[in-house]
Design a protein around this motif. Sequence first.
Motif, PDB file in Angstrom:
ATOM      1  N   THR A  89       6.780  -6.843  -7.425  1.00 28.77           N
ATOM      2  CA  THR A  89       6.236  -5.405  -7.708  1.00 28.77           C
ATOM      3  C   THR A  89       5.978  -4.509  -6.260  1.00 28.77           C
ATOM      4  O   THR A  89       6.290  -5.091  -5.224  1.00 28.77           O
ATOM      5  N   ASP A  90       5.553  -3.539  -6.666  1.00 36.50           N
ATOM      6  CA  ASP A  90       5.557  -2.701  -5.493  1.00 36.50           C
ATOM      7  C   ASP A  90       4.181  -2.701  -4.607  1.00 36.50           C
ATOM      8  O   ASP A  90       3.814  -2.119  -3.639  1.00 36.50           O
ATOM      9  N   TYR A  94       3.284  -1.786  -0.729  1.00 41.12           N
ATOM     10  CA  TYR A  94       2.130  -0.543  -0.389  1.00 41.12           C
ATOM     11  C   TYR A  94       1.343  -1.083   0.458  1.00 41.12           C
ATOM     12  O   TYR A  94       0.872  -0.463   1.406  1.00 41.12           O
ATOM     13  N   SER A 108       6.024  -8.092   2.049  1.00 40.77           N
ATOM     14  CA  SER A 108       6.364  -7.087   1.100  1.00 40.77           C
ATOM     15  C   SER A 108       7.547  -7.084   0.346  1.00 40.77           C
ATOM     16  O   SER A 108       7.614  -6.271  -0.583  1.00 40.77           O
ATOM     17  N   THR A 109       8.430  -8.366   0.893  1.00 40.26           N
ATOM     18  CA  THR A 109       9.637  -8.232   0.077  1.00 40.26           C
ATOM     19  C   THR A 109       9.961  -9.464  -0.468  1.00 40.26           C
ATOM     20  O   THR A 109       9.649 -10.725   0.397  1.00 40.26           O
TER      21      THR A 109
END
Length: 132
Positions: A89-90, A94, A108-109
């Motif tokens: 998800t984002d 973020y 983050s990834t």
Amino acid sequence: MRDDDATRRRTPAPTCTRLAAAVAAVVIVGAGLALRAVAVGEVAKYGGDALYTLLLFALVLVAAPRTAPGRAAVLALALSWAVEFLQLTDGPAYLAGQSTAARLVLGSTFNAPDLFWYAVGAAAGWLAVRRA
């Protein structure tokens, strides 16, 4: 002596378990920082992944010292995998952009090989406690 008496004598007191796990957590964080300082590339990344789950394993035992080693390993692995899948998800990306702490905790990834290295960390924690 009955079997349950022998088990009770071999099981460390919760305070001892909690203290040992807290010390281990500090050592694991130090090992992670040292690994990042001296290693690069995949060694640093995947070693850090394993240490991340190993840290979660130790923190489970700090929070719940009577937790069986296998259960603590499964919980640490499940938490690691949950964070990794959350990266699809984002949200983590973020938050990582907003906070260094969030970046360190959530990443983050998504990276599928991380899932294997988390399992290595959980297995290492389980083996360390089972042999102790």
